[in-house]
Design a protein around this motif. Structure first.
Motif, short mmCIF file in Angstrom:
data_model
loop_
_atom_site.label_atom_id
_atom_site.label_comp_id
_atom_site.label_asym_id
_atom_site.label_seq_id
_atom_site.Cartn_x
_atom_site.Cartn_y
_atom_site.Cartn_z
N LEU A 1 0.74 -1.21 -0.07
CA LEU A 1 0.09 0.06 0.01
C LEU A 1 0.99 1.25 0.04
O LEU A 1 1.79 1.37 0.78
CB LEU A 1 -0.95 -0.06 1.43
N GLY A 2 0.72 2.31 -1.03
CA GLY A 2 1.38 3.32 -1.06
C GLY A 2 0.65 4.66 -0.64
O GLY A 2 0.57 5.15 0.25
N CYS A 3 -0.33 5.00 -1.84
CA CYS A 3 -0.99 6.34 -1.67
C CYS A 3 -2.66 5.97 -0.99
O CYS A 3 -2.98 6.79 -0.33
CB CYS A 3 -1.13 6.79 -2.94
N GLU A 4 -2.86 4.77 -1.20
CA GLU A 4 -4.61 4.49 -0.71
C GLU A 4 -5.18 5.31 -1.52
O GLU A 4 -6.40 5.49 -0.99
CB GLU A 4 -4.48 4.30 0.64
N GLY B 1 -5.32 5.01 -5.16
CA GLY B 1 -5.64 4.80 -6.38
C GLY B 1 -4.60 5.41 -7.58
O GLY B 1 -4.77 5.24 -8.68
N VAL B 2 -3.50 5.91 -6.79
CA VAL B 2 -2.63 6.69 -7.68
C VAL B 2 -1.24 5.92 -8.18
O VAL B 2 -1.01 5.89 -9.01
CB VAL B 2 -2.08 8.21 -6.91
N CYS B 3 -0.75 5.27 -7.06
CA CYS B 3 0.61 4.71 -7.09
C CYS B 3 0.70 3.43 -7.92
O CYS B 3 1.84 3.00 -8.41
CB CYS B 3 1.58 5.01 -5.97
N GLY B 4 -0.40 2.67 -7.88
CA GLY B 4 -0.29 1.18 -8.29
C GLY B 4 0.48 0.17 -7.71
O GLY B 4 0.68 -0.82 -8.07
N ALA B 5 0.96 0.58 -6.32
CA ALA B 5 1.75 -0.36 -5.35
C ALA B 5 0.75 -1.57 -4.99
O ALA B 5 1.29 -2.72 -4.81
CB ALA B 5 2.25 0.18 -4.07
N CYS B 6 -0.56 -1.42 -4.92
CA CYS B 6 -1.33 -2.42 -4.70
C CYS B 6 -2.24 -2.98 -5.60
O CYS B 6 -3.19 -3.77 -5.49
CB CYS B 6 -2.53 -1.58 -3.64
N ARG C 1 -6.84 -1.77 -8.91
CA ARG C 1 -6.19 -1.43 -7.69
C ARG C 1 -6.76 -1.68 -6.45
O ARG C 1 -8.04 -1.55 -6.40
CB ARG C 1 -6.33 0.29 -7.64
N CYS D 1 -6.71 -0.95 -3.59
CA CYS D 1 -6.87 -0.16 -2.23
C CYS D 1 -8.20 0.76 -2.66
O CYS D 1 -8.69 1.64 -1.64
CB CYS D 1 -5.65 0.84 -2.27
FE1 FES Z 1 -1.55 3.38 -4.55
FE2 FES Z 1 -3.29 1.51 -4.25
S1 FES Z 1 -1.98 2.10 -2.73
S2 FES Z 1 -2.77 2.64 -5.93
#
Ligand code: FES
Ligand code: FES
Length: 409
Positions: free
Chosen positions: A38-41, A43-48, A58, A60
């Motif tokens: 989880l990065g941004c939560e 929907g921006v960073c794509g980590a999830c 996504r 998150c």
């Molecule tokens: Fe960044 Fe989901 S945590 S897009």
């Protein structure tokens, strides 16, 4: 609580979840599958990023309850996957990771690219990866790793064979509300995506005084111009001049009295969006106020915006200056909707307003035959709205004030 049944990495799972729990929390905390980061939560960073019914999503911004009956595949579920093994090797070989935080989401997206787009070139790979942010690598190694796997697959003929156990998606976007196997091809998900482009959310509970659906975000700003109200009002009549004051905005057709069509280019890190749209203008010359109502669409990110700008001019400094008050209400839908979250938007709006006001003052000073009291904005400043740079400057200002507060204690 709602009980859901779904398949996670090939195993049937039944669990009771709160409606507000997002899929990433459900997997990380309920199933102990911490490979989904989880990065941004927002929907921006794509980590999830993970797979829902074979399509990247996504987790998150996907509610766990929306995945009842769906098939979820996380990075852990792709341990033995042949394509993922090749991608992992290529990422190590080509230095496609440093801290590794973005890597699970990056690998899931990369796998989608190599299976869905067997002929993707560098440019296409970069475009497809634009929804996954990496703070460390500079992307060169990541793109090279994805391209290596595409080339390997082309050489050994596996590019032509469908991947076992997956349904390659035909488009990126929201998945997981309902699931693919029971959804007809033109079912709710696709219809929803098509209509989201031009309309505000259907079920808005309240209405603004103008009868429009209540916007998701409302911002009030004001600024002062050292010119009398009549002159400012006359300047506001020249739509092309006003549009030129807005960073990133341009007109696409000559403006009519009550209608304007144009576009605005916004850049946020690797994401850039071109919102094209039109607006109706109402002006009340007696009271020096106006309303601009309209909407725009960025076809690439499938994000849309609808909103209303109300402005009013007030006399100041004995009539030699004008205070401009602006109320903006807007609703963003689609992947760029993260713009309409948090207090950062307010900071962003005030910087944007400051940029607009500076451009307005420079143009008005010049039109009045004087030399502008402020520096002219550069072409770069006006060619696009660099929201990323604005966000960074907002964050930097916040960090400075936080440190300032700590040291004052
Ligand atoms: Fe960044 Fe989901 S945590 S897009
Ligand atoms: Fe560190 Fe991508 S490797 S964020």
């Amino acid at each position: 609580m709602k009980t859901i049944s779904l398949t996670v990495n090939g195993k049937a799972v039944t669990a009771a979840v709160e409606p507000r729990t997002h899929l990433a929390d459900f997997l990380r905390e309920g199933q102990l599958l911490t490979g989904t980061h989880l990065g941004c939560e927002h929907g921006v960073c794509g980590a999830c990023t993970l797979l829902i019914d074979g399509s990247p999503a996504r987790s998150c911004i996907t509610y766990a309850v929306a995945c009842d009956g769906a098939e979820i595949t996380t990075i852990e579920g792709l341990d033995e996957d042949a394509t993922m093994r090749r991608l992992r090797d290529a990422f190590s070989r080509e230095h496609g990771l440093q801290c590794g935080y973005c890597t699970p989401g990056m690998l899931i997206t990369a796998r989608d690219i190599v299976t869905r787009l067997p002929d993707a070139d560098d440019r296409r790979v970069r475009f497809e990866l634009s929804g996954n942010l990496c703070r460390c690598t500079g992307y060169v190694g990541i793109v090279r790793a994805v391209r290596r796997v595409i080339e390997e697959r082309q050489k050994n003929g596996s590019a032509a064979r469908p991947e076992a156990g997956t349904t390659p998606g035909t488009s990126l976007g929201p998945v997981g509300s309902g699931h693919a196997r029971t959804m007809p091809a033109n079912g709710p998900i696709k219809r929803q995506m098509a209509t989201a482009t031009t309309t505000a959310p259907a079920a808005e509970p309240t209405r603004s005084p103008s009868g429009q659906a209540k916007p998701g975000m409302e911002i009030r700003q004001s600024f002062t111009v050292n010119h009398p109200p009549d002159r400012v009002w006359a300047f506001f009549d020249q739509i092309d001049q006003v549009a030129a004051c807005m960073p990133g905005a341009s007109l696409t057709t000559p403006p009519r009295d009550d209608h304007v069509a144009g576009k605005i280019r916004i850049k946020l890190g690797p994401i850039s969006a071109d919102f094209a749209g039109d607006a109706d203008i109402e002006r009340d010359a007696a009271n020096k106020r106006g309303v601009i109502r309209g909407g725009g669409l960025d076809t690439r990110s499938r994000s849309s915006a609808r909103g209303e700008i109300r402005y009013a001019l007030f006399e100041e400094k004995g009539g030699t200056a004008t205070r401009v008050e602006v109320d903006v209400g807007f609703t963003l839908t689609g992947p760029l909707a993260q713009f309409s979250r948090s207090g950062i938007v307010n900071d962003l709006a005030s910087r944007l307003t400051a940029a607009f006001a500076q451009n307005l003052r420079v143009r008005m000073d010049r039109a009045a035959g004087g030399s502008p009291a402020e520096p002219e904005p550069s072409t770069e400043q006006t060619a696009e709205l660099n929201a990323g740079a604005l966000v960074l400057s907002v964050l930097w200002a916040r960090i400075k004030s936080l440190f300032g507060a700590l040291f004052r204690r």
